[in-house]
Motif scaffolding. Structure first.
Motif, short mmCIF file in Angstrom:
data_model
loop_
_atom_site.label_atom_id
_atom_site.label_comp_id
_atom_site.label_asym_id
_atom_site.label_seq_id
_atom_site.Cartn_x
_atom_site.Cartn_y
_atom_site.Cartn_z
N ASP A 135 -38.27 -75.47 3.65
CA ASP A 135 -37.22 -75.04 2.72
C ASP A 135 -37.64 -75.47 1.32
N PHE A 136 -38.04 -74.51 0.49
CA PHE A 136 -38.50 -74.82 -0.86
C PHE A 136 -37.32 -75.18 -1.75
N ARG A 137 -37.46 -76.25 -2.52
CA ARG A 137 -36.38 -76.71 -3.41
C ARG A 137 -36.92 -76.91 -4.82
N ASP A 138 -36.12 -76.51 -5.79
CA ASP A 138 -36.42 -76.81 -7.19
C ASP A 138 -35.36 -77.79 -7.68
N GLN A 139 -35.79 -79.01 -7.98
CA GLN A 139 -34.86 -80.07 -8.37
C GLN A 139 -34.75 -80.23 -9.89
#
Length: 924
Positions: free
Chosen positions: A573-577
């Motif tokens: 699950d790709f996340r941009d924080q």
């Protein structure tokens, strides 16, 4: 290849032609009252026994003169209105031999008679007198180091060179501390132009970015005058690079080095691109078509996550090989073209390349709930060049100086140990490339006007970049149920993600200065000027990462965790924080004017005084709002009084008011995770500027040229000093800059540079002893009592300040100048690295003894061999939390698998090893 050979041949022929016509008698004429070059002075050359001059010339705007003479014996006569004439004898021009420069100091005429007696002096005596006079007649309290001293040291960059200057020490091998004051209280100039900060999180210039080979000299001014920038309390460091050469030259040097804990040892590294060895990344940064924060920040399908993740460089493999020896290459050339009628054009160029592979082995960290051992591997490349040009015409000169340098530091850290709070063994990996670059170009001019008036101007542009194209961090914890180390990718945090960071900063400087002699007292000079600086910065961090709950994949080794198969199975699950506070833009402007008088009341008493007005405006914004909109203006007076007790001694007293403004990053409301410190570095938009009142008293004695014995006392009073404050709870902590109410700093400096011939031996006259010692006491008054583990205190020392500093050296030069030996020793007292509170004590950096040695031997007039041994003792670096508040390290609190209460913690401790290097240089 044919073109290259032809080019080299033409260059060689041109060099030979110019060498045949090169002047063989050169010199410089200075005003004895202020050590400034005297333009327009008549210099006449007489052959021995003749009363009619052979040649005549006028000095240029810097006071330089030169002649081309046939072999023989000569004298020169120097004449200028208002000065006592001088006759320099014993000048011998030999066939094919180089001639030392004739440096002459002129004294003002004391008589109104036209036929005043001409002062006669030998060439050797006058050259020594010129050196003595330059030291003695400085306008304020200052120190420096010359190109000759740099050449005799093992130093390859400016940071190492600065360790040799009185009262100066270096932090983290690159940041300057003067008089025990941290880098925020110092200002960096190169060729009189203010430099931007090279660091994203502090006001500091990384002096290791400038190679020592391009330096002509370094001047550190410790007492302010109105014509200097006002934002300092320790000192203004002005690095002057080489100008137009006196004669044509070509040189090249090649060297190698060995470090006892690094070279040929197992060296671990992550991904490598084909251009890393040149200092340029090729394969780590975000692709241009990578989705924006908005596009990647929402809900993503498994296919989108896989697609975005596949766009990144997912090579997490760790390679092991032997660390290579150090390598350094330097090449330089200089040309000067004499165009007739006093006109001259010349340039100096140099290229510099260094590569090293260093290991910080077994870095111990025992603090809070951690007992870790780090191994840090640094793959470092430095590439740079400088081109300086100058044109002299009449009573004017124009110069253009350009410097470019880039540092490529690819760091890999492997950590293992026990997280006591979690009761888990951990393995932590960090891949971190830091690319710094500096571009600086300065156009300046100086013009002699009527009546000895002068005008000079400067326009410069500087650009600094500091980029981290793909900082990758990943931790594993030992899972007892699985009987294996499992990647911590169930959730995503700043300790377990990828960061792409960019910093670009530009500074434009402009100033104009005018000086004019005025009819006041015995001799006076009025100097005024206008200045302006405009500074812009763009900074951004991008945080991305991926999570998964697939336990079978999480047990993969780091090299297989993000394999194409795993990614394409759509388990991540790709996340941009990235948040709105992870980027900011800033602009600041400084403008103002100054006026100062240099009054010489008598031949013994001199006062340099005046005031500087500075207006400072700063704006700082994130994408959401403007957090900082400040305007400060200050009137900053100063006075430097010098009284010549005798011809060889001075008594100096000075006062100046100065500033220390918060750095742009310190005011930005954002947080950055430092994986080595395991801390969040924060900003504070409410910071105020610091104002400082500075007082100095100095006695100096100059026995002969090049020798000095001095003692000084200084006192500094701070309002609103800024220091980094460490606080937190549980197993995390934060570091935030804060203003404290007030502080004071008082110290004593002693300096001696003396040849040892006075001990009664001609042989000992070849030895020179140098030492400077500083003893400093500082105190910060706290606005409220602080408690560290229940221990109360209402004051402490200034952060970054050492209670003592010792620099000393012993050098030997053989009578024929072929052999040079130099031993150097440096030590500083322990200093506060971070200010603590609550459950965290102050973090201290302990003293370490630094001993270096160099042997330099001239194999011929054209070639030289240098052997350097650096950090012979390899004393340990140790930073510790003073948990029992006794200001000394009493041993680690870690014992039997747990931390003991009220015992000191170790932030980091390691030995750097000893470095041996060999360099061969050749001139042609």
């Amino acid at each position: 290849m044919h073109k290259i050979i032809t080019t080299v041949a033409i260059a060689s022929i041109a060099t030979t032609a110019f060498a045949q016509n090169a002047p063989n008698l050169k010199g410089n004429i200075k005003d004895g009252s202020n050590s400034e070059g005297l333009p327009g002075v008549t210099v006449s050359v007489f052959e021995a026994g003749k009363t009619t001059s052979t040649l005549n010339a006028l000095t240029d705007i810097d006071g330089n003169f030169e002649f081309t003479l046939k072999p023989g014996n000569y004298k020169i006569v120097i004449e200028s209105m208002g000065y006592q004439s001088k006759e320099i004898t014993d000048i011998t021009i030999a066939e094919g031999a180089s001639m030392p420069a004739v440096n002459v100091v002129m004294s003002e005429s004391k008589s109104t008679e036209l036929n005043e007696v001409v002062v006669s002096s030998s060439m050797k005596k006058e050259t020594v007198n010129a050196l003595f006079t330059m030291q003695k007649n400085a306008a304020s309290v200052s120190d420096g180091i010359s190109a000759e001293a740099i050449k005799r040291s093992p130093d390859r960059n400016t940071a190492d060179v600065l360790k040799r200057v009185s009262g100066t020490t270096i932090q983290d091998n690159k940041f300057v501390i003067i008089r025990g004051l941290s880098d925020r209280y110092n200002t960096a100039l190169v060729d009189d132009a203010v430099l931007p900060s090279t660091e994203p999180n502090r006001k500091a210039f990384s002096f290791d970015i400038i190679p020592s080979a391009v330096i002509d000299n370094i001047i550190i001014t410790k007492a302010g005058t109105p014509d200097l920038p006002a934002d300092f309390a320790g000192g203004v460091i002005n690095v002057l690079t080489k100008e137009v050469p006196e004669e044509n030259f070509n040189n090249i040097s090649i060297g190698t080095g060995y470090n006892t804990v690094s070279t040929f040892k197992d060296f671990k590294t992550g991904y490598k691109s084909s251009t890393d060895f040149l200092g340029f990344d090729n394969g780590r940064k975000l692709p241009k078509n990578f989705p924006t924060v908005k596009e990647a920040g929402g809900f993503l399908t498994p296919a989108q996550s896989a697609s975005y993740l596949n766009m990144l460089n997912n090579d997490f493999s760790v390679q092991t090989r032997s660390a290579l020896p150090m390598m350094n290459l330097q090449a330089g050339l200089g040309r000067v073209y004499r165009l007739g009628n006093g006109r001259k054009f010349g340039f100096f160029g140099a290229l510099n390349y260094n590569h090293s592979e260093n290991i910080r082995p077994n870095v111990l960290r025992q603090y809070d709930d951690y007992n870790y051992t780090d191994n840090v591997y640094n793959y470092s490349t430095t590439l740079g060049g400088v081109v300086n040009m100058g044109y002299y015409y009449g009573k004017s000169k124009i110069g253009l100086k350009t410097l470019y340098n880039r540092n490529f530091d690819d760091n890999f850290m492997y950590r293992e140990g026990l997280n006591i709070g979690r009761g888990t063994d951990i393995r932590y990996y960090a891949f971190d490339l830091v690319q710094k670059a500096l571009f600086k170009t300065t156009l300046n001019g100086e013009h002699q006007l009527a009546g000895q008036s002068k005008i000079n101007w400067l326009l410069s542009y500087n650009y600094i970049s500091n980029n981290q194209p793909d900082q990758k961090k990943l931790s594993y914890g030992y899972n007892n149920a699985e009987q294996a180390y499992v990647a911590d990718l169930g959730t995503l945090g700043k300790a377990n993600n990828r960061m792409f960071s960019k910093l670009g900063e530009s500074i434009i400087n402009a100033n104009i200065n005018y000086s004019k002699p005025v009819n006041l007292f015995e001799k006076s000079t009025l100097k005024t000027g206008l200045f302006g600086q405009y500074r812009t910065r763009d900074f951004s961090n991008r945080y991305v990462g991926a999570t998964t709950s697939d336990q079978s994949v999480l047990k993969n080794g780091i090299q297989d965790l993000f394999s194409p198969t795993n990614i394409n199975n759509q388990i991540y699950d790709f996340r941009d924080q990235t948040g709105p506070g992870d980027a900011y833009t800033a602009q600041s402007s400084t403008s103002g004017a100054y006026a100062m008088l240099d009054n010489k009341f008598t031949d013994k008493l001199r006062l340099v005084w005046g005031a500087r007005l500075e207006a400072y405006k700063i704006d700082l914004s994130t994408v959401e709002k403007k957090y900082v909109d400040q305007f400060w203006w200050d009137v900053l007076p100063s006075a430097n009084l010098t009284y010549a007790l005798t011809e060889k001694t001075n008594l100096r007293a000075s006062y100046f008011k100065s500033l220390a403004r918060p750095e742009l990053r310190e005011m930005a409301l954002m947080s950055y995770y430092d994986y080595e410190l395991n801390a969040n570095i924060n900003g504070n938009p409410n910071l105020k500027r610091t104002t400082i009142n500075n007082f100095d008293l100095k006695y100096e004695y100059f026995p002969t040229g090049g020798e000095i014995l001095s003692a000084s006392v200084f006192y500094k009073d701070f309002s609103n000093p800024i220091e980094n404050y460490l606080y937190g709870s549980n197993s995390a902590y934060d570091i935030t800059p804060m203003n404290f109410p007030n502080a004071r700093n008082i110290g004593v400096e002693l300096e001696i540079r003396k040849k040892l011939g006075f001990l009664g031996s001609d042989f000992l006259n070849n030895f020179t002893f140098y030492a400077n010692v500083a003893l400093i006491n500082s105190k910060v008054t706290l606005d409220k009592t602080r408690y560290i583990n229940g221990i109360a205190s209402d004051s402490r020392p200034l952060a970054g300040q050492s209670p003592y500093m010792i620099n000393t050296s012993l050098s030997y030069r053989s009578p024929n100048s072929k052999l040079n030996l130099t031993a150097m020793y440096n030590v500083i007292g322990q200093r506060i690295y971070l200010v603590g509170d609550g459950r965290f004590g102050d973090v201290y950096e302990m003293p370490r003894n630094l001993l270096d040695f160099q042997v330099a031997y001239n194999l011929s007039e054209r070639s030289e061999l240098k052997l350097n041994v650096k950090d012979i003792l390899s004393s340990p670096y140790r930073f510790y939390f003073d948990q029992d508040s006794d200001s000394k390290f009493t041993g680690s609190a870690f014992k039997d698998g747990s931390m003991q209460a009220n015992k000191d913690w170790i932030l980091q401790q390691y030995r750097p090893g000893t470095t041996l290097s060999l360099t061969y240089s050749y001139k042609f």
